[in-house]
Motif scaffolding. Sequence first.
Motif, PDB file in Angstrom:
ATOM      1  N   HIS A  22      19.022  27.956  30.072  1.00 31.08           N
ATOM      2  CA  HIS A  22      19.175  28.418  28.696  1.00 31.08           C
ATOM      3  C   HIS A  22      17.917  29.181  28.281  1.00 31.08           C
ATOM      4  O   HIS A  22      17.244  28.841  27.315  1.00 31.08           O
ATOM      5  N   TYR A  23      17.647  30.215  29.046  1.00 32.43           N
ATOM      6  CA  TYR A  23      16.505  31.097  28.790  1.00 32.43           C
ATOM      7  C   TYR A  23      15.187  30.317  28.723  1.00 32.43           C
ATOM      8  O   TYR A  23      14.462  30.353  27.743  1.00 32.43           O
ATOM      9  N   LEU A  24      14.933  29.587  29.819  1.00 29.01           N
ATOM     10  CA  LEU A  24      13.639  28.939  30.100  1.00 29.01           C
ATOM     11  C   LEU A  24      13.387  27.679  29.280  1.00 29.01           C
ATOM     12  O   LEU A  24      12.265  27.161  29.273  1.00 29.01           O
ATOM     13  N   ARG A  25      14.410  27.152  28.618  1.00 28.03           N
ATOM     14  CA  ARG A  25      14.219  25.921  27.862  1.00 28.03           C
ATOM     15  C   ARG A  25      14.280  24.696  28.775  1.00 28.03           C
ATOM     16  O   ARG A  25      13.419  23.823  28.700  1.00 28.03           O
ATOM     17  N   GLY A  26      15.286  24.674  29.646  1.00 29.74           N
ATOM     18  CA  GLY A  26      15.445  23.531  30.525  1.00 29.74           C
ATOM     19  C   GLY A  26      15.400  22.237  29.733  1.00 29.74           C
ATOM     20  O   GLY A  26      15.924  22.130  28.622  1.00 29.74           O
ATOM     21  N   THR A  27      14.740  21.238  30.315  1.00 30.96           N
ATOM     22  CA  THR A  27      14.524  19.968  29.604  1.00 30.96           C
ATOM     23  C   THR A  27      13.019  19.721  29.446  1.00 30.96           C
ATOM     24  O   THR A  27      12.545  18.587  29.517  1.00 30.96           O
ATOM     25  N   ILE A  28      12.275  20.811  29.245  1.00 31.99           N
ATOM     26  CA  ILE A  28      10.817  20.700  29.146  1.00 31.99           C
ATOM     27  C   ILE A  28      10.413  19.779  28.002  1.00 31.99           C
ATOM     28  O   ILE A  28       9.514  18.935  28.138  1.00 31.99           O
ATOM     29  N   GLN A  29      11.072  19.896  26.852  1.00 35.61           N
ATOM     30  CA  GLN A  29      10.694  19.054  25.713  1.00 35.61           C
ATOM     31  C   GLN A  29      10.895  17.578  26.025  1.00 35.61           C
ATOM     32  O   GLN A  29      10.063  16.733  25.660  1.00 35.61           O
ATOM     33  N   GLN A  30      11.978  17.252  26.737  1.00 39.54           N
ATOM     34  CA  GLN A  30      12.220  15.855  27.101  1.00 39.54           C
ATOM     35  C   GLN A  30      11.187  15.374  28.117  1.00 39.54           C
ATOM     36  O   GLN A  30      10.712  14.233  28.048  1.00 39.54           O
ATOM     37  N   SER A  31      10.822  16.239  29.065  1.00 44.13           N
ATOM     38  CA  SER A  31       9.807  15.862  30.046  1.00 44.13           C
ATOM     39  C   SER A  31       8.466  15.587  29.385  1.00 44.13           C
ATOM     40  O   SER A  31       7.751  14.653  29.754  1.00 44.13           O
ATOM     41  N   LEU A  32       8.106  16.410  28.406  1.00 39.29           N
ATOM     42  CA  LEU A  32       6.839  16.203  27.702  1.00 39.29           C
ATOM     43  C   LEU A  32       6.842  14.900  26.917  1.00 39.29           C
ATOM     44  O   LEU A  32       5.794  14.240  26.773  1.00 39.29           O
ATOM     45  N   ALA A  33       8.009  14.497  26.438  1.00 44.23           N
ATOM     46  CA  ALA A  33       8.097  13.281  25.621  1.00 44.23           C
ATOM     47  C   ALA A  33       8.111  12.012  26.465  1.00 44.23           C
ATOM     48  O   ALA A  33       7.892  10.907  25.930  1.00 44.23           O
ATOM     49  N   ASP A  34       8.347  12.129  27.769  1.00 44.66           N
ATOM     50  CA  ASP A  34       8.410  10.958  28.655  1.00 44.66           C
ATOM     51  C   ASP A  34       7.002  10.446  28.926  1.00 44.66           C
ATOM     52  O   ASP A  34       6.230  11.043  29.672  1.00 44.66           O
ATOM     53  N   GLN A  35       6.648   9.312  28.353  1.00 48.70           N
ATOM     54  CA  GLN A  35       5.305   8.762  28.482  1.00 48.70           C
ATOM     55  C   GLN A  35       5.144   7.835  29.680  1.00 48.70           C
ATOM     56  O   GLN A  35       4.053   7.317  29.921  1.00 48.70           O
ATOM     57  N   VAL A  36       6.207   7.627  30.439  1.00 46.10           N
ATOM     58  CA  VAL A  36       6.150   6.729  31.593  1.00 46.10           C
ATOM     59  C   VAL A  36       5.374   7.361  32.736  1.00 46.10           C
ATOM     60  O   VAL A  36       4.712   6.675  33.520  1.00 46.10           O
ATOM     61  N   THR A  37       5.418   8.678  32.829  1.00 52.18           N
ATOM     62  CA  THR A  37       4.785   9.399  33.937  1.00 52.18           C
ATOM     63  C   THR A  37       3.896  10.523  33.416  1.00 52.18           C
ATOM     64  O   THR A  37       4.120  11.057  32.322  1.00 52.18           O
ATOM     65  N   GLY A  38       2.902  10.869  34.226  1.00 47.47           N
ATOM     66  CA  GLY A  38       2.037  11.992  33.880  1.00 47.47           C
ATOM     67  C   GLY A  38       2.572  13.324  34.344  1.00 47.47           C
ATOM     68  O   GLY A  38       1.935  14.365  34.154  1.00 47.47           O
ATOM     69  N   SER A  39       3.757  13.312  34.954  1.00 46.30           N
ATOM     70  CA  SER A  39       4.356  14.540  35.479  1.00 46.30           C
ATOM     71  C   SER A  39       5.546  14.949  34.638  1.00 46.30           C
ATOM     72  O   SER A  39       5.959  14.239  33.712  1.00 46.30           O
ATOM     73  N   ILE A  40       6.106  16.101  34.962  1.00 49.29           N
ATOM     74  CA  ILE A  40       7.394  16.519  34.418  1.00 49.29           C
ATOM     75  C   ILE A  40       8.345  16.694  35.595  1.00 49.29           C
ATOM     76  O   ILE A  40       7.929  16.697  36.756  1.00 49.29           O
ATOM     77  N   SER A  41       9.625  16.844  35.323  1.00 47.71           N
ATOM     78  CA  SER A  41      10.596  16.934  36.407  1.00 47.71           C
ATOM     79  C   SER A  41      10.352  18.175  37.262  1.00 47.71           C
ATOM     80  O   SER A  41       9.724  19.146  36.819  1.00 47.71           O
ATOM     81  N   ALA A  42      10.864  18.139  38.498  1.00 50.65           N
ATOM     82  CA  ALA A  42      10.653  19.251  39.429  1.00 50.65           C
ATOM     83  C   ALA A  42      11.210  20.557  38.876  1.00 50.65           C
ATOM     84  O   ALA A  42      10.573  21.615  38.986  1.00 50.65           O
ATOM     85  N   ASP A  43      12.389  20.508  38.272  1.00 51.40           N
ATOM     86  CA  ASP A  43      12.979  21.727  37.712  1.00 51.40           C
ATOM     87  C   ASP A  43      12.163  22.231  36.529  1.00 51.40           C
ATOM     88  O   ASP A  43      11.908  23.436  36.392  1.00 51.40           O
ATOM     89  N   ASP A  44      11.731  21.322  35.681  1.00 49.68           N
ATOM     90  CA  ASP A  44      10.931  21.746  34.530  1.00 49.68           C
ATOM     91  C   ASP A  44       9.578  22.299  34.970  1.00 49.68           C
ATOM     92  O   ASP A  44       9.033  23.204  34.319  1.00 49.68           O
ATOM     93  N   ALA A  45       9.040  21.768  36.063  1.00 50.97           N
ATOM     94  CA  ALA A  45       7.771  22.293  36.573  1.00 50.97           C
ATOM     95  C   ALA A  45       7.920  23.752  36.998  1.00 50.97           C
ATOM     96  O   ALA A  45       7.000  24.557  36.822  1.00 50.97           O
ATOM     97  N   LYS A  46       9.084  24.110  37.541  1.00 49.45           N
ATOM     98  CA  LYS A  46       9.321  25.504  37.909  1.00 49.45           C
ATOM     99  C   LYS A  46       9.463  26.384  36.671  1.00 49.45           C
ATOM    100  O   LYS A  46       8.941  27.491  36.619  1.00 49.45           O
ATOM    101  N   LEU A  47      10.169  25.872  35.671  1.00 49.07           N
ATOM    102  CA  LEU A  47      10.342  26.647  34.439  1.00 49.07           C
ATOM    103  C   LEU A  47       9.039  26.754  33.664  1.00 49.07           C
ATOM    104  O   LEU A  47       8.792  27.744  32.965  1.00 49.07           O
TER     105      LEU A  47
END
Length: 582
Positions: A22-47
């Motif tokens: 969806h034009y580079l949105r992905g699930t970046i906002q959800q990945s940033l909100a996940d406090q369990v890990t210091g990373s973001i998802s593999a797909d969001d890392a590409k975006l």
Amino acid sequence: MTHDLQQKGKLSEEETLKVESHYLRGTIQQSLADQVTGSISADDAKLLKFHGSYQQDDRDLRTERMRQKLEPAYMFMIRVRMPGGVCSPQQWLQLDELGRKYANNSLRITTRQTFQFHGVIKRHLKSVIAGINHALLNTIAACGDVNRNVVCHNNPYLSPIHATVYEWSKRLSDHFLPRTQAYHEIWLDQKKVVGTEPENEEPLYGKTYLPRKFKIGIAIPPSNDIDVFSQDLGLIAIAQDNQLLGFNVCVGGGMGMTHSEPETYPRLGDVIGFCTPEQLLEVAENIVKIQRDFGNRVDRKQARLKYTIDSRSVDWFKAELNHRLGWSLAPEQPYLFENNNDHFGWIKDSQGHWHLSLSLLSGRIRDTPDQSLMTGLREIAKIHKGDFRLTTNQNLMIANISRTNKPKIAALVKKYCLPLPEQFSAIQRDALSCVAFPTCGLAMAESERTLPGFLTRLEIAMEKAGLDKDEQITVRVTGCPNGCARPYISEIALVGKSLGRYNLYLGADFAGQRLNKLYRESLTEDEIITELTPIFAHYARERQKGEHFGDFVIRSGYVEAVRHGSEFHKPRPEKERITQNA
């Protein structure tokens, strides 16, 4: 935008990801909100790359954290978009504050004439990007499959043409910015506009953007300081009597390759004609569109413009461009390049203003026990009325200093022991390196951290061979073959092959107009010095007047001249190889 090349295989995962993002949105906002890990998802890392950031981890800590059954020490690199490398004193102070607060107390000048922040943890990512935007800069499209930071000669005050060319770098940068609002929604908390038609979000790029990154640079002869032939689209400014006549158009440059895959190679661009300033945006846009439409979306290792051209031909590319334009480029205009390095020290322009260029090894700006570089530049920024200009060779110019302010800035340079050019040899001043360990996930060997010691050893070898340490020989070191420090147009290049081992390349042109070639493979630093010492001695004895080292090693038979990137990996018959005692 689907052509024959895309029909020959399954599209790469990245292509599907871009379509579904969806034009580079992905699930970046959800990945940033996940406090369990210091990373973001593999797909969001590409975006995330399209937003100007790479996910990384501290490789120095990997083994120990694995032993403790902890996840890697994730962190992020953030890159600023800064066309032409221009930064005001106020912007400098704001970036300095972000670096000290969130990024390991440092800034780093990149080989694309901008800043990178390293070591930013996930919970600070949004604060840093918002802070960069607060400084009236941004990070959008500093990475990803789009046009990257547009580079040009770093001092528009040298002449009217320099100022004009800088303005063109800004216009090109703005013209090729992605139009998606995803960046503003994620990082700047702007609300999505209700009723926006998704298909209208990217009128130039479309849902799949470009097949790979795209780089534009503008050079002003006789200086090739931006390595114009390494750009996807290189523009050579042609002037007469300080009036810009137009640009020679050069296409198909690119440095990246993969070890042991000869179908990948560095390539220098081809000059295909000349256009006027009024024609430039139309020409540049259609070149980008050709790459958008014909670039390889199946194999990302073959997706740069250089391969799009070589898979068909330069003549095909020119014909396709002329067809899209509805007119033909004029014949190229004469030009001459003399070097691809920076000029250091104090320079006075025609208006009476002063400019001070400092040599910053690997572009790293931080305080050390020996030098308060970051503090000194911060104090200068507090009183400076001009601006700062970054170079593609990782150096810094304090520009447009008034006659009355010059003594104050000179005093601060002295007080904080800032790196004046006379403190370094020519080898040190002109050397480049990438970051490599511990942050880059692609690094195979050290680069930035090994460069100072290697240069010291190289200087000792040169002096023993009878060469002055101020001999101008370009040296570049990278931790992997992707070519971030443009090693393949360096007279001596070390390219990481494995931990502690490098491929040694020799024979590029001093002005960046010829590729180098593999001389020895998988050497330690000790072995590299051993290999180079007798070559230096041979050069000291038998070089011709004015002959640069890269030209000498070709004339003497150490390596063959590379006429085209496709010849870069071509092996030389064993019987024709010169011995080191020649």
